[in-house]
Design an enzyme around this catalytic site. Sequence first.
Site, mmCIF file in Angstrom:
data_model
loop_
_atom_site.group_PDB
_atom_site.id
_atom_site.type_symbol
_atom_site.label_atom_id
_atom_site.label_comp_id
_atom_site.label_asym_id
_atom_site.label_seq_id
_atom_site.Cartn_x
_atom_site.Cartn_y
_atom_site.Cartn_z
ATOM 1 N N ASP A 79 7.064 8.210 9.474
ATOM 2 C CA ASP A 79 6.266 7.139 8.878
ATOM 3 C C ASP A 79 6.355 7.286 7.362
ATOM 4 O OD1 ASP A 79 4.348 5.547 7.779
ATOM 5 O OD2 ASP A 79 2.743 6.106 9.166
ATOM 6 N N TYR A 93 -2.370 9.903 8.985
ATOM 7 C CA TYR A 93 -2.907 8.530 8.993
ATOM 8 C C TYR A 93 -1.733 7.578 9.195
ATOM 9 C CZ TYR A 93 -4.910 4.090 7.727
ATOM 10 O OH TYR A 93 -5.293 2.771 7.769
ATOM 11 N N LYS A 114 4.333 -1.104 2.720
ATOM 12 C CA LYS A 114 3.746 -1.004 1.377
ATOM 13 C C LYS A 114 4.668 -1.501 0.249
ATOM 14 C CE LYS A 114 0.216 2.529 2.193
ATOM 15 N NZ LYS A 114 -1.005 1.809 1.859
ATOM 16 N N TYR A 161 -13.117 -1.464 4.952
ATOM 17 C CA TYR A 161 -14.129 -0.446 5.262
ATOM 18 C C TYR A 161 -15.470 -0.718 4.570
ATOM 19 C CZ TYR A 161 -9.671 1.642 6.364
ATOM 20 O OH TYR A 161 -8.413 1.848 6.824
HETATM 21 N N1 PLP Z 1 1.174 4.649 7.609
HETATM 22 C C1 PLP Z 1 0.851 5.264 6.445
HETATM 23 C C2 PLP Z 1 1.467 6.587 6.119
HETATM 24 C C3 PLP Z 1 -0.050 4.668 5.552
HETATM 25 O O1 PLP Z 1 -0.374 5.303 4.409
HETATM 26 C C4 PLP Z 1 -0.580 3.400 5.895
HETATM 27 C C5 PLP Z 1 -1.545 2.744 5.000
HETATM 28 O O2 PLP Z 1 -2.187 3.315 4.160
HETATM 29 C C6 PLP Z 1 -0.217 2.792 7.111
HETATM 30 C C7 PLP Z 1 0.672 3.447 7.933
HETATM 31 C C8 PLP Z 1 -0.775 1.460 7.511
HETATM 32 O O3 PLP Z 1 -0.225 0.439 6.740
HETATM 33 P P1 PLP Z 1 -0.975 -0.960 6.585
HETATM 34 O O4 PLP Z 1 -2.226 -0.699 5.829
HETATM 35 O O5 PLP Z 1 0.009 -1.825 5.852
HETATM 36 O O6 PLP Z 1 -1.238 -1.464 7.970
#
Ligand code: PLP
Length: 446
Positions: A254, A153, A283, A25
Site C-alpha cells: 500500500d 492504516y 493520494k 472524523y
Molecule cells: N492507505 C494508506 C497508507 C493511507 O495513508 C490512506 C489514507 O490516508 C489510505 C490507504 C486511504 O486512502 P483514501 O483516504 O484516499 O481512501
Amino acid sequence: MNNSLQQSSANIDFKFDKKHIWHPYTSMHNAAKVTGVVSAEGCELTLSDGQVVIDGTSSWWACIHGYNRPEIIEAMQYQLTTLSHVMFGGITHAPAVNLCKRLVDMTSPNLTKVFLADSGSIAVEVAMKMAMQYWQGKNQFKKQRILTVKRGYHGDTFAAMSVCDPDNGMHTMFGDAVTEQLFAPAPTSSFGETLADNDTAALEAILQQHHHNIAALIIEPIMQAAGGMHFYSAEYLKAIRQLCDQYNVLLILDEIATGFGRIGKLFAYEYAEIEADILCLGKALTGGYISLAATICSDEVANGVSDSPAGVFMHGPTFMGNPLACSAADASLKILQTGQWQHQVDAIEKQMKQELAEAIEFEHVIDVRVLGSVGVIEMNSAINTGALQQAFIKLGVWIRPFGHVLYITPPYTISSEQLTTLTQALKTIAKNITLEQATADTFSNG
Ligand code: PLP
C-alpha cells in the site's frame, strides 16, 4: 473567474457548514472548528479572513507539485471541454491509456495490469479482492484471509478497516461487520538499521500455521503513516517478501501515502529492491487535483483472477477511469518524470534534518525523525488536533497534528524560506505545548 463565482467562493456560510456538513472524523453534536479557505497558490492557502498560510500538509500528501500548477490545469481544462466523463464499461479513451502507460512504465517491471479506482480505500478493497480471486483461480478456495501488521492504516471502508490496526482502528466499533484478519506485531527495526533479531518471527509463525488460508499480506512499505509516522527497516520489507514467496502468499504493498517520491524514492519498495504482487497508489497520483487511485498487479495475478470461477474481475465503479481525473494524473506523472522531484525531496530532507534536530532537547519530545519529505516530532502524550491547528494558523502555517505526532509533508516545490517557517512553527509548538493543548481529541486520524 467571473465576479459572481469569485464572490460565492469567498462567502462561506459557516453556520450552514456547522449544522449540515460532516467533516472527516467529526461529531454533529460538538462540531470541530473548521477554517475557511478561498484559494491556493504555490505552497500557500488563502483563508477566508484574508490570512495567507504555508501548507505543511500538501492537503494530506496529495498536492506534491503545489497548488495552481499550470501543466495540470491546462491538461484538465482541455479535458473538461473535450470529454470530462464517459463510462468505462465497454469504452476506452486516451487519458486512461496514456496514464496507465506511464504507471506501467514507472512501477517495477512485473507490474503490468492497472485497475483505476476512485480513492485510496477503494484501491485497497480492489487489491484484496484481486488476491482472493487469484487463489480462486488456482483452485485454492480456502486462501481468502489477509495477513497484516499492527499499527497499519489502509482506509475507512469495511475491507480496508479490517486490515487497519485492531486496537486503534475501528474494529470494536463495528463488531462482526469487520472481517477478522490476521495480525502480526508491527516492525520494530528502524529505518537505516539492520533487521532486529526475531522481528519477523511472529509473522512467520502465523504464516506457518495459517498459510493455507491466507491470500495475501498487506503492508505500508517503509513508513506506517497514520499509525504514527514510523519508518522501518528496508531489511524487514525484504524479509517479508521472502516469507510471502516461501509460504505462497501474495504481497500487497500500500503505497498510497509513500508513493510518488514522498519518502525519497519514487516508490518506497525501491529501498528494499523488491517487487509487489499488487501495488496500491492514490493520494498524490493526480497531484492532488481530483480523486483517483490505482491498483496495479502482475501478469501472474491477473491471469489467476481471470481463471477464477467468475471469469472476470468483480469490480467496476460508475466513475472508473474518469477522463478528467486521468488527465490530471497523466500531467502530474509527466512532471514527476522530469526527475526534478528527487532534488527537491533530497533538499527538503537535508534542511528538515538540520532544522528539526534541536527539538529532541524539548521537555515533551521523545523522538525527531525525517525521511524524504516527511518530518516528524513525536511527543510524549497525545495531542489536541483542533487546538493546535489554530495555534499553527497564528504562526502562519497549516499543519494538522494527530495522535502523538507533529508532522509535516510539504509540497515538493516549497522554498527553503517557507520550509524554515514550517520547521520553526513545529519547534515553537513542540517547545511550548501546554497540558490543555496536549489533551487529545476523542478521535483524530490525521
Ligand atoms: N492507505 C494508506 C497508507 C493511507 O495513508 C490512506 C489514507 O490516508 C489510505 C490507504 C486511504 O486512502 P483514501 O483516504 O484516499 O481512501
